[in-house]
Design a protein around this motif. Structure first.
Motif, PDB file in Angstrom:
ATOM      1  N   VAL A 168      34.840  -1.372  54.859  1.00  0.00           N
ATOM      2  CA  VAL A 168      33.455  -1.340  54.376  1.00  0.00           C
ATOM      3  C   VAL A 168      33.288  -2.775  53.623  1.00  0.00           C
ATOM      4  CG1 VAL A 168      31.654  -0.430  52.955  1.00  0.00           C
ATOM      5  CG2 VAL A 168      33.208   0.986  54.261  1.00  0.00           C
ATOM      6  N   LEU A 169      32.597  -3.648  53.840  1.00  0.00           N
ATOM      7  CA  LEU A 169      31.971  -4.885  53.095  1.00  0.00           C
ATOM      8  C   LEU A 169      30.698  -4.544  52.758  1.00  0.00           C
ATOM      9  CD1 LEU A 169      33.464  -7.819  55.371  1.00  0.00           C
ATOM     10  CD2 LEU A 169      34.389  -6.683  53.306  1.00  0.00           C
ATOM     11  N   PHE A 170      30.670  -4.632  51.223  1.00  0.00           N
ATOM     12  CA  PHE A 170      29.103  -4.526  50.708  1.00  0.00           C
ATOM     13  C   PHE A 170      28.596  -6.125  50.730  1.00  0.00           C
ATOM     14  CE2 PHE A 170      31.074  -0.620  49.049  1.00  0.00           C
ATOM     15  CZ  PHE A 170      30.124   0.267  49.698  1.00  0.00           C
ATOM     16  N   SER A 171      27.414  -6.597  51.032  1.00  0.00           N
ATOM     17  CA  SER A 171      27.209  -7.763  51.043  1.00  0.00           C
ATOM     18  C   SER A 171      26.203  -8.064  49.665  1.00  0.00           C
ATOM     19  CB  SER A 171      26.234  -8.153  52.335  1.00  0.00           C
ATOM     20  OG  SER A 171      25.674  -9.463  52.146  1.00  0.00           O
ATOM     21  N   LEU A 172      26.801  -8.782  49.057  1.00  0.00           N
ATOM     22  CA  LEU A 172      26.186  -9.322  47.817  1.00  0.00           C
ATOM     23  C   LEU A 172      24.916 -10.201  47.853  1.00  0.00           C
ATOM     24  CD1 LEU A 172      29.087 -10.101  45.534  1.00  0.00           C
ATOM     25  CD2 LEU A 172      27.887  -7.595  45.800  1.00  0.00           C
ATOM     26  N   ALA A 173      25.277 -10.865  49.068  1.00  0.00           N
ATOM     27  CA  ALA A 173      24.202 -12.033  49.313  1.00  0.00           C
ATOM     28  C   ALA A 173      23.029 -11.415  49.856  1.00  0.00           C
ATOM     29  CB  ALA A 173      24.555 -13.073  50.441  1.00  0.00           C
ATOM     30  N   ALA A 174      23.097 -10.546  50.657  1.00  0.00           N
ATOM     31  CA  ALA A 174      22.061  -9.670  51.326  1.00  0.00           C
ATOM     32  C   ALA A 174      21.311  -8.787  50.265  1.00  0.00           C
ATOM     33  CB  ALA A 174      22.288  -8.894  52.351  1.00  0.00           C
ATOM     34  N   ALA A 175      22.044  -8.278  49.375  1.00  0.00           N
ATOM     35  CA  ALA A 175      21.539  -7.256  48.127  1.00  0.00           C
ATOM     36  C   ALA A 175      20.866  -7.973  47.298  1.00  0.00           C
ATOM     37  CB  ALA A 175      22.774  -6.689  47.440  1.00  0.00           C
ATOM     38  N   HIS A 176      21.292  -9.230  47.115  1.00  0.00           N
ATOM     39  CA  HIS A 176      20.395 -10.201  46.203  1.00  0.00           C
ATOM     40  C   HIS A 176      19.036 -10.768  46.889  1.00  0.00           C
ATOM     41  CE1 HIS A 176      24.290 -10.891  43.513  1.00  0.00           C
ATOM     42  NE2 HIS A 176      23.754  -9.751  43.323  1.00  0.00           N
ATOM     43  N   ARG A 177      18.883 -10.634  47.954  1.00  0.00           N
ATOM     44  CA  ARG A 177      17.681 -11.172  48.615  1.00  0.00           C
ATOM     45  C   ARG A 177      16.858  -9.860  49.127  1.00  0.00           C
ATOM     46  NH1 ARG A 177      17.759 -16.961  49.490  1.00  0.00           N
ATOM     47  NH2 ARG A 177      19.461 -17.706  48.007  1.00  0.00           N
ATOM     48  N   ASP A 178      17.191  -8.559  48.649  1.00  0.00           N
ATOM     49  CA  ASP A 178      16.229  -7.474  49.192  1.00  0.00           C
ATOM     50  C   ASP A 178      15.011  -7.289  48.475  1.00  0.00           C
ATOM     51  OD1 ASP A 178      15.618  -5.200  49.992  1.00  0.00           O
ATOM     52  OD2 ASP A 178      17.577  -4.207  49.289  1.00  0.00           O
ATOM     53  N   PRO A 179      14.061  -7.642  49.430  1.00  0.00           N
ATOM     54  CA  PRO A 179      12.725  -7.288  49.016  1.00  0.00           C
ATOM     55  C   PRO A 179      12.423  -6.053  48.175  1.00  0.00           C
ATOM     56  CG  PRO A 179      12.654  -7.562  51.255  1.00  0.00           C
ATOM     57  CD  PRO A 179      14.060  -7.794  50.846  1.00  0.00           C
ATOM     58  N   ALA A 180      13.307  -5.142  48.583  1.00  0.00           N
ATOM     59  CA  ALA A 180      12.865  -3.773  47.955  1.00  0.00           C
ATOM     60  C   ALA A 180      13.188  -3.779  46.692  1.00  0.00           C
ATOM     61  CB  ALA A 180      13.705  -2.729  48.834  1.00  0.00           C
TER      62      ALA A 180
END
Length: 418
Positions: free
Chosen positions: A312-324
């Motif tokens: 499992v890879l948790f994407s910090l980059a995606a999380a930090h740009r999550d509009p939710a």
């Protein structure tokens, strides 16, 4: 089954087009769902988690282990010798806490604050090199003159690494992270391994007032860690302590130089620097993913059941740009109210060196803004070269210049060149 022989073809989001705009790729994945079964560039199958709420929960979930012994098939990270692998990024629970307590003594608020003078001295030396290169040649590379040498100096002094040997270590680590071939990777790992074994042997023979000597004493006098754990901790401290600060400084300064309104506000109000650093950690941090995890039992993430042993890879980059989570997440905003981020980890694996990293970045950016008030990019933003992998996205070179009427503000006690 080899890693490249997946039973069915998996999406490969990190291929063509990803280096040019990683955040666009993450945005598309995040919009389709939180969890995706994808292939890494080498064909390894992984589960990629993209939404902030799931990433935050997953990073703190004790069922998701960093210990490679829980891995089935998929990406495991570097294949390292035991003397480099027995570090905090590969150890869970009681063993992790045991090692963390040993190392954390060197990163308490009191110890970090005591380093402020030496950090500022290293910053001043780097900015001076940058200013001299600008005066002589009209342009200079911030990464070469400041972002790379600064953390090498700071962490090198903490571990008492001889100054002449720090550059070689940095080069080997860079080759490990972005090798041109399997042979180069093996050579770099071998060089790092040999260097650290020798460093520990020398410090054991002549201990000093440094973190490495303290760890050796904990090994030899108190039997509180193994020899492999000792060498591995030295490896982690040197690698993470140098690479992460370098990348945040390079990425962060590029962000400031391409956001003139925020840059002007920061120059006018230096007291905004702490919140600027936090926003840079969210917006511009280089690390795309946290260290890989392996479920010790089947787990549900974002409505998807992930089998035990998968990667499992948790994407910090995606999380930090999550509009939710973040309004207008792609915007760099000094006034953003929600400054929480995951750039320095979350849960058990929160970064030990976070206070020291913040200190270095704050000191470097503050000094640059004060001494080089007209600093600007020396090329178009699109021409800045990057190093991009599925792991990180970092400025490789950052060419800068000063405006014709700007020049340099000199340090107290120094005089302008005549």
């Amino acid at each position: 089954m080899t890693l490249n022989a997946a039973p069915t073809a998996l999406p490969q989001p990190f291929g063509h087009g990803f280096p040019a705009d990683p955040h666009a790729v993450y945005a598309r994945l995040r919009a389709m769902g939180s969890v995706h079964r994808v292939a890494l560039p080498d064909g390894s199958p992984v589960w990629l988690v993209t939404r902030e709420a799931d990433v935050r929960r997953g990073l703190a979930d004790p069922r998701l282990s960093v210990d490679k012994r829980h891995s089935g098939t998929g990406f495991k990270g570097f294949a390292l010798p035991p003397a480099l692998d027995a570090n905090l990024l590969n150890i869970d629970a009681e063993d992790h806490l045991r090692l963390r307590r040993l190392v954390s003594q060197g990163f308490t608020p009191r110890h970090v604050e005591a380093l402020r003078g030496s950090v500022q001295a290293a910053v001043d030396a780097g900015v001076e090199r940058l200013a001299e290169r600008l005066a002589a040649e009209g342009r200079a590379d911030v990464v070469e003159e400041l972002a790379r040498p600064l953390p090498l100096t700071v962490i090198g002094e903490l571990l008492a690494v001889p100054e002449a040997e720090r550059e070689a270590f940095s080069g080997w680590v860079a080759a490990m992270l972005t090798p041109a071939s399997r042979e180069e990777l093996a050579s770099a790992i071998g060089a790092v391994h040999g260097f650290l074994l020798d460093l520990v042997a020398r410090r054991r023979a002549r201990p000093g007032d440094d973190i490495l000597s303290d760890l050796i004493a904990a090994r030899d006098d108190e039997d509180r860690l193994s020899e492999n754990e000792l060498v591995s901790l030295a490896f982690l401290l040197l690698m993470a302590g140098s690479e992460n600060v370098q990348h945040l400084l390079g990425n962060g300064l590029l962000t400031l130089l391409t956001h003139p309104r925020e840059l002007a506000a920061l120059r006018a109000r230096p007291e905004l620097l702490p919140q600027a650093v936090e926003e840079l950690l969210r917006h511009s941090h280089a690390n795309h993913t946290a260290i890989r995890r392996f479920p010790t039992e089947p787990v549900d993430i974002g409505g998807v059941r992930i089998p035990a042993g998968d990667t499992v890879l948790f994407s910090l980059a995606a999380a930090h740009r999550d509009p939710a989570r973040y309004p207008a997440p792609d915007r760099f905003d000094l006034d953003r109210e929600d400054k929480a981020h995951l750039a320095l980890g979350h849960g058990l694996h929160y970064c030990l060196g976070a206070p020291l990293a913040r200190m270095q970045v704050s000191a470097a950016l503050g000094t640059l803004l004060r001494r080089l008030p007209s600093l600007r990019l020396a090329c178009a933003a699109e021409e800045v070269p990057w190093t991009t992998t599925f792991r990180f996205h970092a400025v490789r070179e950052l060419p800068v210049a000063v405006s014709a009427d700007g020049a340099v503000t000199h340090r107290p006690g120094t005089a302008p060149d005549r």
